[in-house]
Design an enzyme around this catalytic site. Sequence first.
Site, PDB file in Angstrom:
ATOM      1  N   SER A 103      -2.833  -0.961  -2.941  1.00 36.72           N
ATOM      2  CA  SER A 103      -3.787   0.057  -2.511  1.00 36.72           C
ATOM      3  C   SER A 103      -3.057   1.385  -2.335  1.00 36.72           C
ATOM      4  O   SER A 103      -1.850   1.481  -2.547  1.00 36.72           O
ATOM      5  CB  SER A 103      -4.493  -0.395  -1.230  1.00 36.72           C
ATOM      6  N   ILE A 143       0.830  -1.200   0.000  1.00 37.23           N
ATOM      7  CA  ILE A 143       0.000   0.000   0.000  1.00 37.23           C
ATOM      8  C   ILE A 143       0.867   1.254   0.000  1.00 37.23           C
ATOM      9  O   ILE A 143       2.035   1.197   0.393  1.00 37.23           O
ATOM     10  CB  ILE A 143      -0.952  -0.016   1.227  1.00 37.23           C
ATOM     11  N   CYS A 144       0.289   2.362  -0.483  1.00 33.47           N
ATOM     12  CA  CYS A 144       0.918   3.681  -0.398  1.00 33.47           C
ATOM     13  C   CYS A 144       2.152   3.752  -1.309  1.00 33.47           C
ATOM     14  O   CYS A 144       2.042   3.537  -2.511  1.00 33.47           O
ATOM     15  CB  CYS A 144       1.239   3.975   1.069  1.00 33.47           C
ATOM     16  N   CYS A 145       3.329   4.027  -0.772  1.00 34.63           N
ATOM     17  CA  CYS A 145       4.541   4.094  -1.602  1.00 34.63           C
ATOM     18  C   CYS A 145       5.125   2.715  -1.879  1.00 34.63           C
ATOM     19  O   CYS A 145       5.945   2.549  -2.791  1.00 34.63           O
ATOM     20  CB  CYS A 145       5.604   4.964  -0.928  1.00 34.63           C
ATOM     21  N   TYR A 192       0.071   5.363  -3.798  1.00 38.65           N
ATOM     22  CA  TYR A 192      -0.157   6.734  -3.341  1.00 38.65           C
ATOM     23  C   TYR A 192       0.005   7.685  -4.534  1.00 38.65           C
ATOM     24  O   TYR A 192       0.904   7.501  -5.361  1.00 38.65           O
ATOM     25  CB  TYR A 192       0.826   7.090  -2.220  1.00 38.65           C
TER      26      TYR A 192
END
Length: 392
Positions: A156, A106-108, A128
Amino acid sequence: MAPSTKTVLIPIAHGTEPLEAVAMITVLRRGGADVTVASVETQVGVDACHGIKMVADALLSDITDSVFDLIVLPGGLPGGETLKNCKPLEKMVKKQDSDGRLNAAICCAPALALGTWGLLEGKKATGYPVFMEKLAATCATAVESRVQIDGRIVTSRGPGTTIEFSITLIEQLFGKEKADEVSSILLLRPNPGEEFTFTELNQTNWTFEDTPQILVPIAEESEEIEAIALVDILRRAKANVVIAAVGNSLEVVGSRKAKLVAEVLLDEVAEKSFDLIVLPGGLNGAPRFASCEKLVNMLKKQAEANKPYGGICASPAYVFEPNGLLKGKKATTHPVVSDKLSDKSHIEHRVVVDGNVITSRAPGTAMEFSLAIVEKFYGREKALQLAKATLV
């Protein structure tokens, strides 16, 4: 171990995004997964983002030969870079992929870790927003979905998508029925990504000098997502948030066995003045607050001074209601304990502000609850900026 038990590895590092990590840990445990939180550092304690400390269950270096049904990487900086540069983790994730088992990020982390390691070639993935360009260079198609599944890889976007992401992972591991069951307990947003709102009655200005001084108490079995969402979001808003442990130890084990670390014991700040005292919930954590005379007295003084106080999940029912802190106020609480409120007119509302009191319902409403506090102190524009930055 029963053959149906699914094992999950969640690695963490200094600079890991704590809300993502804690939400993944606790939601997957609610689903029945055996989750191991492993530090890629040389010690189990890590300094996550926003001054939040976390304690892992193990060192990654001690479990590199273990096999997991799912490895899931949280984001945050510099945590995501540290995970990317961790060779033992890279080796485990690549073996996971070649053996046909689940990986998620998720994210970075989709761009920095999975992408850099070559695991997204030919795949659709998300991440992200500021990492989308980097992600696009490492995968077949970078998409703006809140959660993206492609084969055995799930990706995600950020803190505000983490519960949805974790529910998707439960579905991958255990099936839709279990995912729906956990989702209904958490009270996920029915309209994720849309502008957040809350119910307000008897509008009053919440005031502060220079910087809001906010107390977030935690106790054994406090609900971890609710506690960390408050601290994470309010510190992003630049409030001065003090995490205080009710009890004799700074380290607290939450309702889903995530290890949280306070900065002070409640006793050390019992005589201090705060612009807001706000309680996370937990069906077993909230009664611990209720039995803490010092905390109840602080809340009563707050109410007498007409200063803001708030609670989420079981805390309005177990702490506020029995102590007269909801007298003449509209409030909400977790559905399981809503029969304890004498005024049930607003129990279906996700976040309720009535004058100087703010209440909310469950882990799935915790970010809206935190953003409503930001709005009360800093205004709508600031709250919407943070909602956008965290992908609520």
